[in-house]
Design a protein around this motif. Structure first.
Motif, mmCIF file in Angstrom:
data_model
loop_
_atom_site.group_PDB
_atom_site.id
_atom_site.type_symbol
_atom_site.label_atom_id
_atom_site.label_comp_id
_atom_site.label_asym_id
_atom_site.label_seq_id
_atom_site.Cartn_x
_atom_site.Cartn_y
_atom_site.Cartn_z
ATOM 1 N N ALA A 1 4.526 -6.822 -7.194
ATOM 2 C CA ALA A 1 5.357 -6.630 -5.372
ATOM 3 C C ALA A 1 5.475 -5.554 -4.497
ATOM 4 C CB ALA A 1 6.604 -7.791 -6.363
ATOM 5 N N GLN A 2 6.289 -4.158 -5.037
ATOM 6 C CA GLN A 2 5.929 -3.523 -4.278
ATOM 7 C C GLN A 2 4.224 -3.001 -4.186
ATOM 8 O OE1 GLN A 2 8.327 -1.618 -3.818
ATOM 9 N NE2 GLN A 2 6.825 -0.535 -2.393
ATOM 10 N N MET A 3 3.278 -3.191 -4.806
ATOM 11 C CA MET A 3 2.075 -2.784 -4.369
ATOM 12 C C MET A 3 1.473 -4.062 -3.527
ATOM 13 S SD MET A 3 0.745 -1.571 -7.627
ATOM 14 C CE MET A 3 -0.703 -0.912 -7.743
ATOM 15 N N ARG A 4 2.043 -5.026 -3.323
ATOM 16 C CA ARG A 4 1.763 -5.829 -2.268
ATOM 17 C C ARG A 4 2.566 -4.658 -1.402
ATOM 18 N NH1 ARG A 4 0.330 -10.318 -0.256
ATOM 19 N NH2 ARG A 4 -0.518 -11.913 -2.472
ATOM 20 N N ARG A 5 3.620 -5.112 -0.943
ATOM 21 C CA ARG A 5 3.968 -4.406 0.250
ATOM 22 C C ARG A 5 3.907 -3.494 0.534
ATOM 23 N NH1 ARG A 5 8.716 -6.332 -2.715
ATOM 24 N NH2 ARG A 5 9.148 -4.338 -3.453
ATOM 25 N N THR A 6 2.517 -2.534 0.030
ATOM 26 C CA THR A 6 2.330 -0.555 0.006
ATOM 27 C C THR A 6 0.924 -1.602 0.949
ATOM 28 O OG1 THR A 6 3.209 0.544 -1.317
ATOM 29 C CG2 THR A 6 0.564 0.939 -0.227
ATOM 30 N N VAL A 7 0.087 -2.075 0.207
ATOM 31 C CA VAL A 7 -0.806 -2.438 0.775
ATOM 32 C C VAL A 7 -0.421 -3.337 1.842
ATOM 33 C CG1 VAL A 7 -3.084 -3.871 0.625
ATOM 34 C CG2 VAL A 7 -2.173 -3.309 -1.611
ATOM 35 N N GLU A 8 0.267 -4.430 2.075
ATOM 36 C CA GLU A 8 1.168 -4.967 3.373
ATOM 37 C C GLU A 8 1.328 -3.543 5.012
ATOM 38 O OE1 GLU A 8 4.034 -7.212 1.964
ATOM 39 O OE2 GLU A 8 2.855 -8.931 2.235
ATOM 40 N N LYS A 9 1.338 -2.579 4.754
ATOM 41 C CA LYS A 9 1.825 -1.313 5.371
ATOM 42 C C LYS A 9 0.670 -0.771 5.579
ATOM 43 C CE LYS A 9 4.346 1.232 7.404
ATOM 44 N NZ LYS A 9 4.800 0.605 8.877
ATOM 45 N N LEU A 10 -0.410 -0.574 4.530
ATOM 46 C CA LEU A 10 -1.666 -0.019 4.831
ATOM 47 C C LEU A 10 -2.345 -0.627 5.733
ATOM 48 C CD1 LEU A 10 -2.262 1.242 1.480
ATOM 49 C CD2 LEU A 10 -1.499 2.792 3.562
ATOM 50 N N VAL A 11 -2.237 -2.521 5.358
ATOM 51 C CA VAL A 11 -3.161 -2.888 6.776
ATOM 52 C C VAL A 11 -2.815 -3.062 7.537
ATOM 53 C CG1 VAL A 11 -3.663 -5.237 6.991
ATOM 54 C CG2 VAL A 11 -4.503 -4.147 4.552
ATOM 55 N N SER A 12 -1.235 -2.947 8.203
ATOM 56 C CA SER A 12 -0.776 -3.094 9.450
ATOM 57 C C SER A 12 -0.996 -2.137 10.171
ATOM 58 C CB SER A 12 0.848 -2.941 9.081
ATOM 59 O OG SER A 12 1.061 -1.754 8.715
ATOM 60 N N PHE A 13 -1.863 -0.652 10.191
ATOM 61 C CA PHE A 13 -2.277 0.329 10.554
ATOM 62 C C PHE A 13 -3.880 -0.278 11.713
ATOM 63 C CE2 PHE A 13 0.184 2.851 7.620
ATOM 64 C CZ PHE A 13 1.115 3.203 8.084
ATOM 65 N N GLY A 14 -4.134 -1.525 11.169
ATOM 66 C CA GLY A 14 -5.385 -2.111 11.815
ATOM 67 C C GLY A 14 -6.275 -1.719 11.444
ATOM 68 N N ASN B 1 -9.444 -4.068 0.267
ATOM 69 C CA ASN B 1 -9.560 -3.636 -1.348
ATOM 70 C C ASN B 1 -9.880 -2.350 -1.735
ATOM 71 O OD1 ASN B 1 -9.150 -4.347 -4.170
ATOM 72 N ND2 ASN B 1 -11.330 -5.047 -3.896
ATOM 73 N N ASP B 2 -10.119 -2.582 -0.572
ATOM 74 C CA ASP B 2 -11.316 -0.893 -0.405
ATOM 75 C C ASP B 2 -10.955 0.045 0.953
ATOM 76 O OD1 ASP B 2 -13.522 0.755 -0.921
ATOM 77 O OD2 ASP B 2 -14.992 -0.162 0.449
ATOM 78 N N ASP B 3 -10.154 0.833 0.715
ATOM 79 C CA ASP B 3 -8.988 1.308 -1.052
ATOM 80 C C ASP B 3 -7.977 1.295 -0.285
ATOM 81 O OD1 ASP B 3 -9.500 1.523 -4.317
ATOM 82 O OD2 ASP B 3 -9.270 3.855 -3.529
ATOM 83 N N GLY B 4 -7.402 -0.069 0.100
ATOM 84 C CA GLY B 4 -5.846 -0.126 0.096
ATOM 85 C C GLY B 4 -5.281 -0.416 -1.322
ATOM 86 N N SER B 5 -6.033 -1.138 -2.506
ATOM 87 C CA SER B 5 -5.638 -0.644 -3.646
ATOM 88 C C SER B 5 -5.592 -0.004 -4.506
ATOM 89 C CB SER B 5 -6.781 -1.598 -4.296
ATOM 90 O OG SER B 5 -8.249 -1.000 -4.842
ATOM 91 N N GLY B 6 -6.787 1.306 -4.046
ATOM 92 C CA GLY B 6 -6.513 3.251 -5.100
ATOM 93 C C GLY B 6 -5.000 3.143 -4.584
#
Length: 493
Positions: free
Chosen positions: A50-63, A155-160
């Protein structure tokens, strides 16, 4: 001392008639998990999907996090993403640094400052022995030069990048003898720029880089053809080492090493680790090439400088969700969006990373090993010794086997043939201003294996700490040491 040790080795290796090829010793019976593996599993269990989902959501929010996007906008672009990542590292109490370089090239037409964001968890005993986890924070769409369109890069590469941040959150709560470096790299899509910057920084700092774990595309479990696999992860590693390959060619032809680079042994180490810690829930699929067919990643610049590195990636890729403009065509969705990710799977891959980082940072570095035995019925293995090592394990496998098959405890302090474990003073070195410490050099350890023909086996050695943490195996082949290869100097005539 030596006769007692030789008896141990003879019993462990079972001498056979000189005309026979010695059989592979039977595998040992199943053993309960070691205390070290139990602790590694406990540490890794703190990884939170769940914490990692929040991290990726934040990264995606930068457009977009395209390398050529804004570095000054507070809400959109690569600069905002790097600043936010730095703030996360600082929340964990980790010191940060931002290695940068001004770059121009085919995919960077104008001089552009490219920066990585790095956090350092300094080791308590061996701060210069470094293990690195990295992922690239930049993103892209179909046109690699398009830095204005939305490029979620989930996923490329917010996941990493999420794995790097989560590993920092979990591991910052513990102390380790060696140093762990957490790195979010920029510029991967523009030519592996962030990897080059960090590898160059490591070299300039004189780090002894034991292992680099490059995490790139680790957060989906279904491919574009509908094939799904959430039980495996791929680890990609080079065979003959690329750094010094031309100079090593003759020695490799003569002495072997085609399948025994340090990076290949990282792959074996991760495979064994996943088997020993079943709570991770993954099986490692070793892919024996440097990267996916015709492609590359940020571990390659480290390999080019001689640092051991491997790429970790999903079992099956979905090409519709990589390097694509956001769109739907004929009912097919394209684009790297967060809804395409499998966060329980991402958590498992991150657990493997966390366990590996903790294990390598807790173990002494792999020794440097060599082997002799041409036209002989016996084999001699020699390796370097280090301080703070409880024991060394001598490994071997048949030349046609892909995994290490058997090992013996080859030496303990005070019992290594031809090499006492008490240091021999060689002078003084200054580690910090005003702090003088003794420098020691240890004699090498030499072991003779009777009735074991070097032609039929590959040998390696690992180091074990007093707490039972074991390093990756260093193969006794040209270029097998876990450090940049240096061409031997020719004797003066």
């Amino acid at each position: 001392m030596r006769s007692m040790f030789s008896a141990l080795l003879m019993a462990a290796t079972a001498a056979v008639p000189a005309s026979a090829i010695p059989p592979v010793p039977p595998p040992p019976p199943p053993q309960p998990p070691s205390n070290a593996d139990v602790r590694l599993g406990e540490i890794a269990s703190a990884v939170d999907a769940a914490q990692m989902r929040r991290t990726v959501e934040k990264l995606v929010s930068f457009g977009t996090r395209h390398t050529l996007s804004s570095q000054t906008d507070k809400k959109r672009g690569i600069g905002a993403a790097l600043d936010w990542t730095e703030s996360e590292f600082k929340k964990f109490g980790l010191p940060t640094l931002r290695p940068c370089d001004t770059v121009t090239g085919k995919r960077v037409p104008n001089p552009t400052r490219v920066c990585d964001m790095v956090a350092i968890h300094r080791g308590t005993e061996r701060p210069n022995d470094v293990v690195i986890i990295q992922g690239h924070i930049d993103s892209r769409v179909t046109d690699v030069m398009n830095f204005t369109s939305d490029a979620p890069g989930a996923n490329d590469d917010g996941s990493g990048t999420a794995a790097v941040i989560e590993a920092a959150r979990v591991l910052s709560k513990y102390k380790f003898p060696g140093t762990i470096v957490f790195a979010a790299l920029s510029g991967e899509e523009q030519g592996l720029l962030g990897g080059k910057i960090l590898a160059g920084y490591a070299k300039a700092q004189g780090w002894n880089v034991v292992t680099v774990l490059n995490n790139d595309i680790i957060g989906n479990s279904c491919g574009s053809d509908g094939v799904c696999d959430d039980t495996h992860v791929r680890v990609l590693s080079e065979g003959p080492r690329s750094q010094g390959e031309a100079d090593l060619a003759d020695a490799t032809h003569s002495l072997g090493g085609e399948n025994d680079s340090p990076s290949r042994n990282i792959s074996r180490f991760l495979d064994s680790l996943a088997e020993r810690i079943p709570s991770i829930g993954l099986d490692v699929r070793q892919i024996w090439r440097t990267d996916r067919f015709g492609r590359g990643g940020d571990h390659i610049p480290f390999l080019e400088l001689g640092y051991p590195a491997a790429r970790i990636s999903v079992a099956v890729e979905n090409y519709n969700w990589q390097h694509q403009d956001l769109r739907t065509e004929k009912g097919v969705e394209y684009g790297d969006t967060i809804d395409k990710m499998d966060f329980p799977y991402l958590a498992k891959v991150t657990k493997l990373n966390v366990a590996a980082l903790a294990a390598i940072a807790s173990a002494p570095p792999p020794p440097e090993a060599t082997v002799e035995g041409a036209v002989s019925t016996d084999t001699t293995v020699t390796w370097s010794q280090y301080r703070n090592v409880d024991s060394y394990r001598l490994w071997r496998r048949r030349t046609d086997s892909n995994q290490w098959q058997t090992s013996v405890v080859a030496a303990r302090p005070g019992a290594c043939p031809l090499g006492e474990h008490s240091g021999v003073s060689e002078g003084f070195v200054e580690e910090k201003p005003g702090e003088i410490v003794m420098a020691f050099v240890f004699k090498p350890c030499v072991v003779v294996l009777p009735h074991i023909r070097v032609d039929d086996w590959v040998f390696g050695v690992s180091s074990v700490s007093k707490d039972g943490y074991e390093s990756p195996v260093a193969s006794a082949v040209p270029g097998g040491a876990f450090k940049p290869w240096v061409k031997p100097t020719e004797p003066a005539k």
